[in-house]
Design a protein around this motif. Sequence first.
Motif, PDB file in Angstrom:
ATOM      1  N   ILE A  32     -61.291   6.854  60.865  1.00 33.02           N
ATOM      2  CA  ILE A  32     -60.017   6.709  61.137  1.00 33.02           C
ATOM      3  C   ILE A  32     -59.377   7.638  61.107  1.00 33.02           C
ATOM      4  CG2 ILE A  32     -58.135   6.556  59.529  1.00 33.02           C
ATOM      5  CD1 ILE A  32     -59.501   3.777  57.906  1.00 33.02           C
ATOM      6  N   ALA A  33     -60.191   9.004  60.948  1.00 36.30           N
ATOM      7  CA  ALA A  33     -59.805   9.757  61.072  1.00 36.30           C
ATOM      8  C   ALA A  33     -60.393  10.465  62.596  1.00 36.30           C
ATOM      9  CB  ALA A  33     -60.025  11.291  60.460  1.00 36.30           C
ATOM     10  N   ALA A  34     -60.543  10.306  62.769  1.00 43.03           N
ATOM     11  CA  ALA A  34     -61.181  10.764  64.957  1.00 43.03           C
ATOM     12  C   ALA A  34     -62.001   9.399  65.299  1.00 43.03           C
ATOM     13  CB  ALA A  34     -61.989  11.773  64.667  1.00 43.03           C
ATOM     14  N   PRO A  35     -61.308   8.438  66.076  1.00 45.20           N
ATOM     15  CA  PRO A  35     -62.091   7.611  66.259  1.00 45.20           C
ATOM     16  C   PRO A  35     -62.130   7.740  67.448  1.00 45.20           C
ATOM     17  CG  PRO A  35     -59.786   6.983  66.497  1.00 45.20           C
ATOM     18  CD  PRO A  35     -59.621   8.853  65.152  1.00 45.20           C
ATOM     19  N   ASP A  36     -61.902   8.843  68.062  1.00 43.60           N
ATOM     20  CA  ASP A  36     -62.480   9.006  70.354  1.00 43.60           C
ATOM     21  C   ASP A  36     -63.612   9.879  69.714  1.00 43.60           C
ATOM     22  OD1 ASP A  36     -60.864   7.171  70.377  1.00 43.60           O
ATOM     23  OD2 ASP A  36     -58.976   8.747  71.241  1.00 43.60           O
ATOM     24  N   ARG A  37     -63.062  10.556  68.883  1.00 36.42           N
ATOM     25  CA  ARG A  37     -64.808  11.559  68.224  1.00 36.42           C
ATOM     26  C   ARG A  37     -66.233  10.906  68.947  1.00 36.42           C
ATOM     27  NH1 ARG A  37     -65.561  13.908  63.124  1.00 36.42           N
ATOM     28  NH2 ARG A  37     -63.874  15.137  63.509  1.00 36.42           N
TER      29      ARG A  37
ATOM     30  N   LEU B 138     -71.652   6.604  72.391  1.00 34.95           N
ATOM     31  CA  LEU B 138     -70.272   5.912  71.119  1.00 34.95           C
ATOM     32  C   LEU B 138     -69.548   6.635  70.457  1.00 34.95           C
ATOM     33  CD1 LEU B 138     -72.243   2.271  69.406  1.00 34.95           C
ATOM     34  CD2 LEU B 138     -70.954   2.467  71.958  1.00 34.95           C
ATOM     35  N   THR B 139     -68.215   6.092  70.563  1.00 37.41           N
ATOM     36  CA  THR B 139     -67.192   6.948  69.494  1.00 37.41           C
ATOM     37  C   THR B 139     -67.137   5.884  68.452  1.00 37.41           C
ATOM     38  OG1 THR B 139     -65.827   5.708  70.522  1.00 37.41           O
ATOM     39  CG2 THR B 139     -65.078   7.060  72.082  1.00 37.41           C
TER      40      THR B 139
ATOM     41  N   ALA C 236     -71.371   9.687  58.023  1.00 42.56           N
ATOM     42  CA  ALA C 236     -71.256   9.274  56.876  1.00 42.56           C
ATOM     43  C   ALA C 236     -70.547  10.555  56.697  1.00 42.56           C
ATOM     44  CB  ALA C 236     -72.014   8.725  56.432  1.00 42.56           C
ATOM     45  N   ARG C 237     -71.190  11.556  55.879  1.00 42.62           N
ATOM     46  CA  ARG C 237     -71.252  12.458  54.758  1.00 42.62           C
ATOM     47  C   ARG C 237     -70.261  13.883  56.163  1.00 42.62           C
ATOM     48  NH1 ARG C 237     -72.560  15.773  50.310  1.00 42.62           N
ATOM     49  NH2 ARG C 237     -70.747  17.964  51.162  1.00 42.62           N
ATOM     50  N   HIS C 238     -70.585  13.830  57.190  1.00 40.98           N
ATOM     51  CA  HIS C 238     -70.150  15.445  57.832  1.00 40.98           C
ATOM     52  C   HIS C 238     -69.638  14.762  58.869  1.00 40.98           C
ATOM     53  CE1 HIS C 238     -72.109  18.314  55.067  1.00 40.98           C
ATOM     54  NE2 HIS C 238     -73.241  17.827  55.269  1.00 40.98           N
ATOM     55  N   GLY C 239     -69.910  13.750  59.835  1.00 43.43           N
ATOM     56  CA  GLY C 239     -69.207  13.212  60.715  1.00 43.43           C
ATOM     57  C   GLY C 239     -69.282  13.893  62.299  1.00 43.43           C
ATOM     58  N   GLY C 240     -70.433  14.041  62.287  1.00 43.09           N
ATOM     59  CA  GLY C 240     -70.639  14.573  63.076  1.00 43.09           C
ATOM     60  C   GLY C 240     -71.664  13.473  64.224  1.00 43.09           C
TER      61      GLY C 240
END
Length: 537
Positions: free
Chosen positions: A37-42, A52-53, A254-258
């Motif tokens: 939700i915060a960074a869908p295109d990351r 894959l984003t 999941a934890r670090h959004g990497g």
Amino acid sequence: MTIQLIDLVPGTLRRAWATDGTCPDLDIYTLFRAHRIAAPDRIALADQAGVLTYAELDLRVRAAAAGLRKLGVCQGDVAGVQVPNGRDAVIADLALAALGAIALPFPAGRSVTEALSLLGRSGARAAVVATEHRGAAHARDLLAAAHRPPALRTVIAVGPQEPPPGCVPWSEVLSADPCAFVPARTDPDTAARILVSSGSEADPKMVAYSHNALAGGRGNFLATLIPDEVPPRCLFLVPLASAFGSNGTAVTLARHGGCLVLLEHFSPSAALAAIRGHRPTHVLAVPTMIRMMLDQPGNAPMPPMTALVLGGAELDAATAAEARAVFGCAVVNLYGSADGVNCHGGLAHTPGDDNGPGVVVGPPDPRVTEIRIAPVPGEDFGEIIARGPMTPMCYVGAPELNQRYRTAEGWVRTGDLGTIDESGRLRLVGRLKQVVIRGGANISLAEVERAVATHPDVREVVCLGVPDSVMGERLAASVVPRPGRGLTLDQLTDHLTGQGLDRGKHPEHLLLIEEMPLTPAGKPDRDALRALIPRTT
């Protein structure tokens, strides 16, 4: 069948770690969804099929979860996953988390006999397996097994090959409607994943980890290696299905959004190409892989990285220094295991002229796991025991292991010997189970390996015991020489004498090999080495 898993860590401690923010107190899929939700295109994932984003990955995860639910996979069910590194492994992992089910990953390449043992002992209801992987027909072999586990109802075949009759194609699972899926509301202190240990038992140990232990305790470990708080880009050379690989989906994503950078199969040339092409911040590997990469001809300067993060074995000081020079980053050698211990020296740690006992690991981090030393009768040092936010719940289907390796207060007995020095650093002295008993005398394999590794012609060494009718066991050293070098047993023993190693601890057999054989989990294959020793002596 829903397996009963009891958390052996006191509940008051688990709640305290959640209350003070040590653990996020959210399940793995909810944590992943927040990054989506915060960074869908990351970019979330890069493998041989492309990138894959977070938004693209989440659509596939929700479709897979909906498809698995149609097949009867429910909250609390165990599902085996035997899929090589790639997007399908990640999708399956997150989909099971979204269902509130328990993932049981084990590396592709492990035999059907071992797969049947793991699936049977865990009460797995479903298995997501590769149709074919490097000549092994995992789906077909599982279906053809004469004694399939009674609880196993569904086998799902992953891969471009035609699935064998009786399997559900993975493409069918992914074709479900993602919009129809509603994630489970999962207690973060319940089981999320069963890690498979590569220990010495005849049947591999299975260890249950909660969402909080993975994303919290293990997540805190990786956080100490992210200096700028920018989401990491992690190249996993180890299988995601290994215990070390559990730092992939639950921790990196999941934890670090990497971002996960994945190779289906390790080779030194492919790993170096991935570093140059994907420019990871962290590379997670075992020492053998780094040695093989260093031996590649014409190594050009590497792009900047934060750290090589190494687990599974100790990296000798000479190779660590070489790796720091070639890769231009910190080399972090972990002491840890699936059983629930983790410690390292951090990004700034470099080995110095330290004459103390054993090997300096680093200061224990209570946000990961507290470490204490318990006295051991007849030993100069104590047994390392650990308890903290990353401590697993319990062993699976093996109450005797809970009695042997867990205390009444939830501490994990590692079976390793160590001490805490005056600076508060853990020093690893040896492993109680990794000894050779020669003529009644115990010889620490770790001690001998450290001494052999100092020889200038040795690139890598693994020591092991071989049966002997007179002495019970004799010590053998399996050595990969440095390129263009050679070594004789006399040269080695002369060097060990110069190092001050007691003559009674010198190897009596020397096996020279071009390349260290690895298990599917990426560790040195001691059984394969042991099979070679008699033919060379």
